[in-house]
Write an enzyme that holds these catalytic residues in place. Structure first.
Site, PDB file in Angstrom:
ATOM      1  N   ASP A 158     -11.207   0.095  14.557  1.00 36.61           N
ATOM      2  CA  ASP A 158     -12.572   0.527  14.228  1.00 36.61           C
ATOM      3  C   ASP A 158     -12.930   0.366  12.745  1.00 36.61           C
ATOM      4  O   ASP A 158     -14.018   0.742  12.331  1.00 36.61           O
ATOM      5  CB  ASP A 158     -12.775   1.987  14.657  1.00 36.61           C
ATOM      6  CG  ASP A 158     -11.756   2.931  14.032  1.00 36.61           C
ATOM      7  OD1 ASP A 158     -10.704   2.463  13.564  1.00 36.61           O
ATOM      8  OD2 ASP A 158     -12.014   4.143  14.018  1.00 36.61           O
ATOM      9  N   GLU A 241       1.615   7.380   7.118  1.00 37.45           N
ATOM     10  CA  GLU A 241       1.705   6.389   6.035  1.00 37.45           C
ATOM     11  C   GLU A 241       2.811   6.770   5.061  1.00 37.45           C
ATOM     12  O   GLU A 241       3.633   5.942   4.677  1.00 37.45           O
ATOM     13  CB  GLU A 241       0.375   6.311   5.260  1.00 37.45           C
ATOM     14  CG  GLU A 241      -0.841   5.901   6.098  1.00 37.45           C
ATOM     15  CD  GLU A 241      -1.557   7.068   6.761  1.00 37.45           C
ATOM     16  OE1 GLU A 241      -0.990   8.193   6.780  1.00 37.45           O
ATOM     17  OE2 GLU A 241      -2.675   6.860   7.267  1.00 37.45           O
TER      18      GLU A 241
END
Ligand code: UGA
Ligand code: MN
Length: 332
Positions: A158, A241
């Protein structure tokens, strides 16, 4: 003088429209225009000229929802401009979706479609580790294929990608980093760069993260990553992350700032509003080959957009000349 006319429709709804004789007189000034085609990314290069580029493995987690096919379509049209790319589309679903296979094949981009369902235990928790099983599956695929050259990038389905991002990350030696637009309250997340070196991070959510960056804000060289066979991503929302970058023993001096020393935004964390899938109430007897409706609803079901139902959902209204009529009017 503006003339307002009341227009009445058959269903009783009233609407004021401006007198249509005046619509050509709206105030308007031309801004910039150009009749020169200055596009940089038209693919006019012969294929051989790409051969010495390193391959970018673009890993896209995706999951079944109404917006899945439109998101992947939009992303595919970006990736179509990128030479030497391998698109790993990892679907959060327990089976191979044949519709996705057909869709991905049609674009002609080298790709791998993987199934990568989220483990059941996370399905119903409030804060889900979104896209983690997908990215883990992609890393596993790279390892199984013994792919140890090229560049790995985690590109969600997205986000919005500037084509310059790809030429910037292609020569990543260890880990490259760059700002991501539209993250949280600052509207930005990214490295702080001084004298060409990353010295810190601008991100509104620190939460003890050593590497407070967005998934879309870095790329990794695969030769470097392969030195860390335990490289992984945790099922820990918010820390994917950070832990991933820790698992490949990242240090500040290994980070290569991209995008003109992190002054350009080449990727945006755009988010699409998700709408729940709802049935459309339409008699199955009308979904035959008398009209397009049968094929259309078949495609919508395959894409995961909506389902036709005999007795559930909002009634399908077909109209002509502003008047709705029962389906039998058109199809019997
Ligand atoms: C942000 C980050 O940009 C993501 O990289 C990170 O994975 C995510 O937060 C997180 O930590 O949860 P955000 O826009 O909030 O992303 O999340 P989504 O875009 O909804 O999901 C991230 C990716 O995972 C997308 O590519 C999405 O298609 C996929 N996803 C999402 C799944 O595969 N399964 C899901 O149930 C939800
Ligand atoms: Mn997202």
């Amino acid at each position: 003088m503006e003339m307002k006319t009341k227009v009445s429709f058959g269903d009783g709804a009233g609407l004021y429209l401006y007198d249509n004789k005046q619509t050509t007189d709206v105030p308007s000034t031309p801004c910039t225009e150009s009749f020169i085609d200055a596009r940089v990314y038209i693919q006019d290069k012969p294929r051989q000229e790409w051969d010495n580029l390193s391959t970018i493995y673009f890993v896209t987690p995706t999951y079944p929802r109404r917006e899945q096919v439109p998101e992947l379509t939009r992303l595919a049209y970006t990736l179509l401009h990128v030479p030497r790319i391998h698109w790993i589309v990892a679907n959060d679903y327990n089976a191979c979706n044949p519709y996705l296979d057909t869709l991905l094949n049609r674009f002609g981009i080298p790709f791998t479609h993987l199934t990568s369902p989220m483990p059941e235990r996370f399905r119903n928790v409030k804060s889900k580790p979104r896209g983690v099983s997908n990215r883990r599956a992609a890393m596993q695929w790279l390892r199984q294929r013994n792919i140890t050259t090229g560049v790995l990038y985690f590109g969600d389905d997205d986000n919005t990608y500037d084509l310059k991002l790809f030429s910037e990350i292609r020569d990543t030696k260890y880990v490259s980093m760059f700002p991501v637009g539209l993250i949280a309250s600052y509207g930005i997340s990214g490295p702080v760069v001084r004298k060409g070196k990353v010295v810190g991070f601008l991100d509104s959510w620190v939460a003890g993260r050593r590497w407070p960056v967005d998934m879309a804000g870095f790329a990794v060289n695969l030769a470097y990553m392969s030195e860390y066979p335990n490289a992984s991503m945790p099922f820990k929302p918010g820390y994917e992350e950070d832990y991933f970058l820790r698992s490949i023993a990242l240090t500040l001096d290994k980070i290569e700032p991209k995008g003109n020393n992190c002054t350009e935004i080449l990727v945006w964390h755009t988010q699409t509003k998700n709408h729940a899938r709802e049935p459309v109430k339409i008699d199955h007897e009308y979904l035959d080959n008398r009209s397009n409706l049968g094929a259309l609803f078949k495609a919508l079901a395959e894409m995961g957009v909506s389902d036709a139902s005999d007795d559930e959902g909002q009634k399908a209204i077909i109209s002509s000349n502003g008047k709705s009529k029962p389906l039998g009017y058109y199809l019997s």
